[in-house]
Design a protein around this motif. Structure first.
Motif, PDB file in Angstrom:
ATOM      1  N   GLY A   6      44.307  37.827  30.632  1.00  9.84           N
ATOM      2  CA  GLY A   6      44.667  37.638  32.259  1.00  9.84           C
ATOM      3  C   GLY A   6      44.691  39.027  32.833  1.00  9.84           C
ATOM      4  N   THR A   7      44.287  40.110  32.318  1.00  7.24           N
ATOM      5  CA  THR A   7      44.647  41.236  33.273  1.00  7.24           C
ATOM      6  C   THR A   7      43.465  41.415  34.089  1.00  7.24           C
ATOM      7  N   LEU A   8      42.377  40.825  33.986  1.00 11.43           N
ATOM      8  CA  LEU A   8      41.173  40.758  34.835  1.00 11.43           C
ATOM      9  C   LEU A   8      41.441  40.506  36.283  1.00 11.43           C
ATOM     10  N   ASP A   9      41.035  41.374  36.990  1.00 15.03           N
ATOM     11  CA  ASP A   9      41.394  40.988  38.835  1.00 15.03           C
ATOM     12  C   ASP A   9      39.967  40.919  39.296  1.00 15.03           C
ATOM     13  N   SER A  10      39.456  39.579  39.201  1.00 10.22           N
ATOM     14  CA  SER A  10      38.031  39.596  39.936  1.00 10.22           C
ATOM     15  C   SER A  10      38.290  38.453  41.023  1.00 10.22           C
ATOM     16  N   GLU A  11      37.239  38.722  41.866  1.00  9.31           N
ATOM     17  CA  GLU A  11      37.050  37.806  43.085  1.00  9.31           C
ATOM     18  C   GLU A  11      36.741  36.585  42.676  1.00  9.31           C
ATOM     19  N   ILE A  12      35.901  36.240  41.746  1.00  8.21           N
ATOM     20  CA  ILE A  12      35.633  34.906  41.357  1.00  8.21           C
ATOM     21  C   ILE A  12      36.907  34.265  40.770  1.00  8.21           C
ATOM     22  N   LEU A  13      37.474  34.804  40.041  1.00  9.36           N
ATOM     23  CA  LEU A  13      38.662  34.154  39.458  1.00  9.36           C
ATOM     24  C   LEU A  13      39.604  33.799  40.685  1.00  9.36           C
ATOM     25  N   LYS A  14      39.624  34.680  41.612  1.00  8.97           N
ATOM     26  CA  LYS A  14      40.638  34.176  42.673  1.00  8.97           C
ATOM     27  C   LYS A  14      40.211  33.031  43.480  1.00  8.97           C
ATOM     28  N   LYS A  15      38.700  33.053  43.635  1.00  6.41           N
ATOM     29  CA  LYS A  15      38.201  31.870  44.306  1.00  6.41           C
ATOM     30  C   LYS A  15      38.269  30.776  43.501  1.00  6.41           C
ATOM     31  N   GLU A  61      40.710  30.098  41.391  1.00  8.53           N
ATOM     32  CA  GLU A  61      42.174  29.638  41.540  1.00  8.53           C
ATOM     33  C   GLU A  61      42.282  28.788  42.890  1.00  8.53           C
ATOM     34  N   GLU A  62      41.840  29.444  43.801  1.00  6.07           N
ATOM     35  CA  GLU A  62      41.996  29.024  45.154  1.00  6.07           C
ATOM     36  C   GLU A  62      41.155  27.598  45.296  1.00  6.07           C
ATOM     37  N   LEU A  63      40.149  27.307  44.782  1.00  8.31           N
ATOM     38  CA  LEU A  63      39.498  25.912  44.807  1.00  8.31           C
ATOM     39  C   LEU A  63      39.950  24.974  43.761  1.00  8.31           C
ATOM     40  N   SER A  64      40.484  25.415  42.852  1.00  2.83           N
ATOM     41  CA  SER A  64      40.951  24.389  41.819  1.00  2.83           C
ATOM     42  C   SER A  64      41.746  23.332  42.558  1.00  2.83           C
ATOM     43  N   PRO A  65      41.786  21.941  42.014  1.00  6.11           N
ATOM     44  CA  PRO A  65      42.715  21.100  42.624  1.00  6.11           C
ATOM     45  C   PRO A  65      44.064  21.305  42.336  1.00  6.11           C
TER      46      PRO A  65
END
Length: 179
Positions: free
Chosen positions: A138-147, A149-153
């Motif tokens: 859980g330490t990876l700070d990635s744009e893809i992971l943020k996106k 998370e944002e798009l998950s229902p």
């Protein structure tokens, strides 16, 4: 495909006993095989050739890292790999590599090329699923992971608690209780 000279071992002039060979594998080695899964590589290969009167024993040990892209986030990271192979080279009438552990070469051969064995050992040493260590802890700070998370229902508490049951099922349940 023309064999690389650096990986050809002329065993005819060697004395009986153990002989050590070391190779540093870099990205150009994989470009030769047209293998493009690695971004970069830094691998050490230790090869021990034990020459006997009627056969050769080869022991390959690889260790190092390859830079690959994570299957989930496509973020590059260094994947450590280690692998080992024991190969017996015998002499026979014709070339035969059907068996994984035994290679038969014609009696007149005076050298052996090990590049294919090193290549396969490295490629098979990499895990099937490549997951960045930062994703697992859980330490990876990635744009893809943020996106993602944002798009998950998003589930609200009302949706979790309220059971949406089709009224037709209630009618069918009556059939079970009306026996």
């Amino acid at each position: 495909m023309k064999p690389l000279k650096a990986f050809t071992i002329p065993f005819v002039g060697l004395k009986e006993g153990k002989h050590h060979f070391e190779y540093d594998i870099e990205q150009s080695f994989f470009e030769y095989f047209e293998y493009e899964e690695f971004n970069d590589s830094n691998i050490k290969v230790n090869l021990v050739l034990n020459k006997k009167t009627t056969l050769l024993e080869l022991n390959f040990k690889i260790s190092g890292t390859v830079n690959v892209n994570c299957d989930l986030t496509n973020e590059p990271y260094h994947q450590s790999i280690e692998n080992e192979l024991d190969l017996v080279v015998k002499f026979g009438d014709e070339y035969n590599d059907d068996n994984i552990d035994i290679l038969i070469i014609p009696h007149g051969e005076y050298e052996i090329n090990v590049q294919q064995y090193i290549y396969e050992l490295i490629v098979l040493g990499v895990p099937n699923k490549l997951i960045h260590p930062g994703v697992e802890d859980g330490t990876l700070d990635s744009e893809i992971l943020k996106k993602l998370e944002e798009l998950s229902p998003k589930l609200t508490e009302d949706q979790n608690n309220k059971e949406d049951i089709d009224p037709r099922w209630n009618t069918l349940k009556k059939l079970l209780t009306d026996k």
